[in-house]
Design a protein around this motif. Structure first.
Motif, short mmCIF file in Angstrom:
data_model
loop_
_atom_site.label_atom_id
_atom_site.label_comp_id
_atom_site.label_asym_id
_atom_site.label_seq_id
_atom_site.Cartn_x
_atom_site.Cartn_y
_atom_site.Cartn_z
N ALA A 1 0.83 -1.21 0.00
CA ALA A 1 0.00 0.00 0.00
C ALA A 1 0.87 1.26 0.00
O ALA A 1 0.61 2.21 -0.75
N ARG A 2 1.92 1.27 0.83
CA ARG A 2 2.79 2.43 0.91
C ARG A 2 3.55 2.65 -0.41
O ARG A 2 3.64 3.77 -0.92
N ALA A 3 4.08 1.57 -0.97
CA ALA A 3 4.86 1.68 -2.20
C ALA A 3 3.99 2.13 -3.37
O ALA A 3 4.42 2.93 -4.21
N LEU A 4 2.75 1.65 -3.42
CA LEU A 4 1.85 2.04 -4.50
C LEU A 4 1.50 3.53 -4.40
O LEU A 4 1.49 4.24 -5.40
N ALA A 5 1.24 4.00 -3.18
CA ALA A 5 0.93 5.43 -2.99
C ALA A 5 2.12 6.30 -3.35
O ALA A 5 1.96 7.34 -4.01
N GLN A 6 3.31 5.91 -2.95
CA GLN A 6 4.49 6.70 -3.25
C GLN A 6 4.80 6.70 -4.74
O GLN A 6 5.29 7.70 -5.28
N SER A 7 4.49 5.62 -5.44
CA SER A 7 4.78 5.53 -6.87
C SER A 7 3.93 6.49 -7.68
O SER A 7 4.33 6.90 -8.77
#
Length: 321
Positions: free
Chosen positions: A58-64
């Motif tokens: 979830a965090r990586a997707l939001a940051q991407s």
């Protein structure tokens, strides 16, 4: 969508997937499904074991995508206002002010969603369907992009509340990350599991590009023969012996939305039957309500859906317009 736009879409999609893969190693297919869900403006249900990388995803997707992310740990004492926010009276101004809850983020991780009471679970229904919440008669939009990634623990069932059918139907897909294989485990161990890898991930596209890609996906062409295939698949789920309730029209529309994004992610401006076969289980299996006797005998919805996909022949030629 023309071929050039499909190529641009596919390149951006691959960039996001590759960026997330830097921290979620060895799970390319699950990441592709998550990005597809985001661009199809849907929500994702992960039924997985603890420690498999759900929060990191979830965090990586939001940051991407230059978005924001939040995490809600669902517990039996969680209240709906803890999710949506609350209106508080300000004595200085003499007015009521709305304080946003954690649902106001681009990517929201609803961790162990089945541990909260049905009343709190229902607080997500409106925002998942309409991207807005209503508090004290006032509606507030959560913005775009918006995606809920909800998790369930398949092992611990004590003290949990089963998600109702109406809420399960709100999730575009259900999938699992699972444990990494040996090679991926070795790569993870070699990094030492350092936290900065998942907290300092650069963005590769902007939120405005995400919105543009979502709009563009709606123009992916689907032939009538493919629509017929989807209709036959969903109708077949309603006549299977072990199924009490088959896939609704909402499920069929979800499969259409997801297949358009999936086709564009592969650089195509049209959907083929293989796209439908690939997405049928993630998009439809969790919508099946099995007979209690079948559940008692260990029948799984995923296996039933796989049988349906295997029994319904895909189209082999175009239908006349």
């Amino acid at each position: 969508m023309n071929p050039e736009q499909a190529r641009w879409f596919g390149e951006n999609f691959a960039n996001v997937v590759g960026n997330v893969e830097r921290v979620i190693i060895g799970k390319a297919e699950a990441i592709r499904l998550a990005v597809t869900c985001l661009l199809a403006e849907g929500h994702l249900l992960l039924e997985d074991y603890p420690g498999t990388g759900k929060t990191t995803l979830a965090r990586a997707l939001a940051q991407s995508v230059q978005g924001t992310n939040s995490r809600i740990q669902f517990t039996p004492d969680l209240l709906p206002s803890d999710v949506t926010g609350v209106t508080i009276y300000d004595q200085k101004s003499g007015e009521f002010e709305f304080h946003q809850g954690p649902i106001f983020a681009s990517i929201v991780l609803a961790d162990e969603i089945n541990r909260a009471s049905p009343k709190t679970q229902s607080a997500l229904l409106e925002v998942m369907e309409e991207s807005r919440v209503t508090v004290d008669g006032q509606s507030y939009t959560v913005g775009q992009p918006f995606m809920v990634i909800a998790t369930q623990n398949p092992i611990e069932q004590a003290g949990t509340y089963r998600l109702p059918e109406a809420q399960l139907d709100r999730f575009l897909m259900k999938t699992t990350l699972g444990y990494p294989d040996h090679e991926a485990t070795m790569r993870i161990l070699a990094t030492g599991g350092s936290r900065p890898r998942s907290t300092a991930l650069p963005s590769v596209i902007s939120t405005s590009q995400v919105a543009e890609m979502s709009q563009l996906a709606n123009s992916v062409h689907i032939e009538s023969s493919v629509f017929d295939y989807i209709a036959r698949l969903t109708a077949a789920t309603r006549t299977v012996d072990d199924v009490r309730l088959g896939v609704s029209i909402r499920g069929a529309l979800a499969l259409v939305r997801a297949s358009r994004v999936w086709a564009a992610s592969l650089g195509r401006h049209f959907v083929v039957p293989d796209d439908i076969k690939m997405l049928a289980i993630p998009c439809l299996a969790h919508r099946l309500i099995l007979d209690p006797e079948a559940e008692f005998n260990g029948v799984q919805a995923v296996d039933v859906m796989a049988e349906v996909v295997g029994s319904v022949p895909p189209p082999t030629e175009r239908q006349p317009a």
